[in-house]
Each structure stands twice: as structure tokens, then as C-alpha cells.
Design a protein around this motif. Structure first.
Motif, short mmCIF file in Angstrom:
data_model
loop_
_atom_site.label_atom_id
_atom_site.label_comp_id
_atom_site.label_asym_id
_atom_site.label_seq_id
_atom_site.Cartn_x
_atom_site.Cartn_y
_atom_site.Cartn_z
N PRO A 28 0.70 -1.23 0.00
CA PRO A 28 0.00 0.00 0.00
C PRO A 28 0.76 1.31 0.00
CG PRO A 28 -0.42 -1.16 2.10
CD PRO A 28 0.39 -1.98 1.21
N THR A 29 0.05 2.74 -0.16
CA THR A 29 0.80 3.93 0.22
C THR A 29 0.33 4.36 1.59
OG1 THR A 29 -0.57 5.77 -0.49
CG2 THR A 29 0.80 4.75 -2.16
N THR A 30 -0.96 4.54 1.75
CA THR A 30 -1.45 4.84 3.09
C THR A 30 -2.30 3.71 3.63
OG1 THR A 30 -3.32 6.03 2.17
CG2 THR A 30 -1.38 7.32 2.71
N SER A 31 -2.61 2.68 2.83
CA SER A 31 -3.39 1.56 3.33
C SER A 31 -2.92 0.26 2.69
CB SER A 31 -4.87 1.73 3.00
OG SER A 31 -5.33 2.97 3.45
N PHE A 32 -3.11 -0.87 3.36
CA PHE A 32 -2.63 -2.15 2.85
C PHE A 32 -3.69 -3.22 3.06
CE2 PHE A 32 -0.69 -6.17 4.12
CZ PHE A 32 0.09 -6.46 3.03
N LEU A 33 -4.04 -3.96 2.01
CA LEU A 33 -5.14 -4.92 2.10
C LEU A 33 -4.74 -6.26 1.54
CD1 LEU A 33 -8.20 -5.49 2.56
CD2 LEU A 33 -8.56 -4.70 0.24
N LEU A 34 -5.05 -7.31 2.28
CA LEU A 34 -4.80 -8.68 1.85
C LEU A 34 -6.10 -9.48 1.95
CD1 LEU A 34 -1.47 -9.53 3.68
CD2 LEU A 34 -1.78 -9.45 1.23
N LEU A 134 -2.92 -2.40 6.10
CA LEU A 134 -1.85 -1.71 6.80
C LEU A 134 -1.74 -0.30 6.23
CD1 LEU A 134 0.91 -4.48 6.82
CD2 LEU A 134 -0.66 -3.90 8.66
N ASP A 135 -1.60 0.70 7.09
CA ASP A 135 -1.48 2.08 6.64
C ASP A 135 -0.02 2.52 6.54
OD1 ASP A 135 -4.19 2.25 6.53
OD2 ASP A 135 -4.44 3.37 8.39
N ASN A 136 0.20 3.60 5.78
CA ASN A 136 1.50 4.26 5.69
C ASN A 136 2.61 3.32 5.21
OD1 ASN A 136 0.41 6.71 6.79
ND2 ASN A 136 0.44 5.70 8.79
N VAL A 137 2.31 2.53 4.20
CA VAL A 137 3.30 1.62 3.65
C VAL A 137 4.27 2.34 2.72
CG1 VAL A 137 3.60 -0.41 2.18
CG2 VAL A 137 1.88 -0.42 3.96
N LEU A 138 3.76 3.29 1.95
CA LEU A 138 4.60 4.14 1.12
C LEU A 138 4.45 5.58 1.60
CD1 LEU A 138 4.12 2.98 -2.59
CD2 LEU A 138 5.88 2.29 -0.97
N SER A 139 5.52 6.35 1.49
CA SER A 139 5.42 7.76 1.84
C SER A 139 4.63 8.49 0.75
CB SER A 139 6.83 8.37 1.94
OG SER A 139 7.47 8.35 0.67
N PRO A 140 3.95 9.60 1.08
CA PRO A 140 3.19 10.35 0.08
C PRO A 140 4.05 10.78 -1.11
CG PRO A 140 2.57 11.05 2.27
CD PRO A 140 3.75 10.14 2.44
N SER A 141 5.29 11.20 -0.86
CA SER A 141 6.15 11.65 -1.96
C SER A 141 6.51 10.51 -2.90
CB SER A 141 7.42 12.29 -1.40
OG SER A 141 8.16 11.35 -0.63
N ILE A 194 11.34 2.93 -8.69
CA ILE A 194 10.85 1.56 -8.52
C ILE A 194 11.55 0.89 -7.35
CG2 ILE A 194 10.58 -0.69 -9.61
CD1 ILE A 194 8.87 1.56 -10.80
N THR A 195 12.88 1.04 -7.30
CA THR A 195 13.65 0.47 -6.20
C THR A 195 13.25 1.09 -4.87
OG1 THR A 195 15.53 0.11 -7.69
CG2 THR A 195 15.98 0.05 -5.33
N THR A 196 13.02 2.41 -4.87
CA THR A 196 12.62 3.10 -3.65
C THR A 196 11.28 2.59 -3.13
OG1 THR A 196 13.80 5.11 -4.30
CG2 THR A 196 12.05 5.35 -2.66
N ALA A 197 10.32 2.43 -4.02
CA ALA A 197 8.98 1.97 -3.62
C ALA A 197 9.04 0.54 -3.07
CB ALA A 197 8.03 2.03 -4.81
N LEU A 198 9.76 -0.33 -3.74
CA LEU A 198 9.87 -1.71 -3.27
C LEU A 198 10.58 -1.76 -1.92
CD1 LEU A 198 10.78 -3.61 -6.56
CD2 LEU A 198 8.68 -3.84 -5.22
N ASN A 199 11.59 -0.93 -1.73
CA ASN A 199 12.32 -0.90 -0.46
C ASN A 199 11.42 -0.44 0.68
OD1 ASN A 199 14.89 -1.01 1.12
ND2 ASN A 199 14.55 1.19 1.27
N GLU A 200 10.63 0.61 0.42
CA GLU A 200 9.72 1.11 1.46
C GLU A 200 8.66 0.08 1.81
OE1 GLU A 200 7.98 4.91 0.74
OE2 GLU A 200 9.90 5.91 0.36
N ALA A 201 8.12 -0.56 0.80
CA ALA A 201 7.01 -1.50 1.03
C ALA A 201 7.47 -2.80 1.66
CB ALA A 201 6.29 -1.78 -0.28
N LEU A 202 8.56 -3.35 1.17
CA LEU A 202 8.96 -4.69 1.59
C LEU A 202 9.98 -4.72 2.73
CD1 LEU A 202 9.24 -6.43 -1.89
CD2 LEU A 202 7.40 -6.63 -0.21
#
Length: 263
Positions: A28-34, A134-141, A194-202
Motif C-alpha cells: 500500500p501507500t497509506t493503506s494495505f489490504l490482503l 496496513l497504513d503508511n506503507v509508502l510515503s506520500p512523496s 521503482i527500487t525506492t517503492a519496493l524498499n519502502e514497502a517490503l
């Protein structure tokens, strides 16, 4: 929905973008759903074909149009079943002795341990409920930058397909109801965002720890793409992306990250 899915939200725009990861072990960016799949009862008996075959017609195209009309009707019918839907709230966990750094005091020495404990707790909820947010998985930027990149990638891909330099299968995955909707595959390592997003999320969010708790260190990423729904797209019907076998656990987990605010 697929065997398991995660969804996330960020900032509002005209079209909807969902970053999609499919893992066989599975974002997610601010929410995460499974979510996990449930067997569905047939409802096609209430849907009526509306196009007749005629000589000289492109049969494959006609069949697709007929299928799409039936899917639209089914989506409208399914919507009438949802009369008491409630927003899915972010899952809350309690970890004994929790401190500021994920419940373990100093972040410098406890981040890894905190992630492991959090992941185990979230995995327990996911297995029991079949869905997890889950919230706040990715930063807004990161969400905004990634969304812009993906819009540009889509425009580039459409031009390359139109020019015949690449085949559609090289840029798009199959998706139901293709009108005003596409599933754009994302090249790994092509851009830093792409690398930044995957790093933040995972790695920085509890997503990685949750998946690791279920699959261990042997998780495999099967697909990394972006599902885009433009204004005017039809409602997706309830469907499984993989077969549901009663008595057996999920073979695939799907994580959705919404790159704008969604309801």
C-alpha cells in the motif's frame, strides 16, 4: 479477488492506479489490504447474451464484446448484493513491552526484531480473517512520484505498441473489461523510484515481515504491475486469479497499493 490481496491509498487524481505485486509465498501507500478467495455461487443464469453471430463478422472480436457485456451485467448484479458494506479499518496489534521503535525501544538495535514480531502478528490476522489492511506503507512523496512515472510509462508503452516495436503482451497483462482499464507491467531496476517503492514497502513497512512470516525466506515475486482504471471504466466482477481448492492454503498472495486516495 485473488487468493490474497493488499491495497493501499495516497493522493487524489482523476484515474485510479493500483500497484500490484503477486508473490508465491505476496503489498500500500497509506493503506494495505490482503484477502483470500471464497467459492462463488453461479449467477450467470440471470445474464442474457445480447449479440447474435452473423456471416462476415470477426468472431473473436464479437465473442469478446459479448463476454464484456455479460461481465458488465454481472458486475451490476453483484453491486446490488452489497447493501451493508463497511470501510475496512487498519489492523491493530499489541506487542508486549512495545516501545517507540515498533515496540522494542532503540531502533538501531531492534528494527529487525520488531519487523519479525510485527509480521508474525499481522500474518496471524491475515490467516484468520483472510484480509489485512496496513497504513503508511509508502510515503506520500514516493506514491506521487511513482504514479507520475507509471503514467509516463503507460503513454510510452501505448506508442511502442501502436508503432509495432513491441507486442502488447510485452507491456500489458490480461485484465477483465479492458475498456478504459489496463494492467501495465513494470520493469524492475529501470528507474530509481521503482527500487525506492519496493524498499519502502517490503523492507521498511510491516508488509515484508508479514510475508516472511508466512513463507519464510523463499518468497518468489511472480508479477509486478500497475492496474489502471480510467474514468468510465466498468465495475470489476468478483473473480479469483488462481483456482480455489477447498482444504488447501493460498498458493499466491496479491498486494495492491493505491497511489491516490480511494474509498
Amino acid at each position: 479477488p485473488p487468493p490474497t490481496m493488499m491495497a493501499i491509498t495516497s493522493t487524489t487524481r482523476a484515474a485510479t492506479c493500483l500497484l500490484l505485486l503477486l508473490c508465491s509465498l505476496f503489498l500500500p501507500t497509506t493503506s494495505f489490504l490482503l484477502t483470500t478467495p471464497t467459492p462463488l455461487s453461479p449467477i450467470n443464469s440471470q445474464l442474457k447474451p445480447s449479440t447474435a453471430l452473423s456471416a462476415g463478422t470477426d468472431v473473436s472480436d464479437l465473442l469478446y464484446q459479448e463476454q464484456e457485456k455479460i461481465l458488465v451485467q454481472r458486475g451490476e448484479l453483484e453491486e446490488t448484493f452489497v447493501t451493508n458494506a463497511k470501510p475496512l479499518e487498519a489492523s491493530k496489534i499489541k506487542i508486549r513491552g512495545a516501545g517507540k521503535a515498533g515496540g522494542f525501544g532503540k531502533a538501531s538495535s531492534s528494527t529487525k526484531a520488531s519487523s519479525k514480531v510485527e509480521g508474525k502478528a499481522y500474518a496471524k490476522i491475515l490467516k484468520k480473517e483472510g484480509v489485512l489492511r496496513l497504513d503508511n506503507v509508502l510515503s506520500p512523496s514516493t506514491a506521487d512520484t511513482l504514479r507520475t512515472y507509471l503514467y509516463n510509462l503507460r503513454a510510452q508503452s501505448e506508442q511502442e505498441v501502436a508503432d509495432g516495436t513491441v507486442q502488447p503482451i510485452e507491456r500489458y497483462a490480461n485484465v477483465l473489461l479492458k475498456h478504459n482499464r489496463c494492467d501495465l507491467t513494470i520493469p524492475l531496476g529501470a528507474e530509481e523510484i521503482i527500487t525506492t517503492a519496493l524498499n519502502e514497502a517490503l523492507r521498511k513497512s510491516p508488509v515484508g515481515g508479514t510475508l516472511q512470516s508466512i513463507f519464510g525466506d523463499g518468497a518468489i515475486l511472480h508479477e509486478f504491475s500497475c492496474l489502471m482504471s480510467d474514468v468510465g471504466s466498468q465495475r470489476q466482477v468478483i473473480h479469483p486469479d488462481t483456482p480455489f481448492v477447498d482444504g488447501k492454503g493460498p498458493v499466491l498472495y496479491t498486494c495492491f497499493i493505491a497511489l491516490q486516495d480511494v474509498t
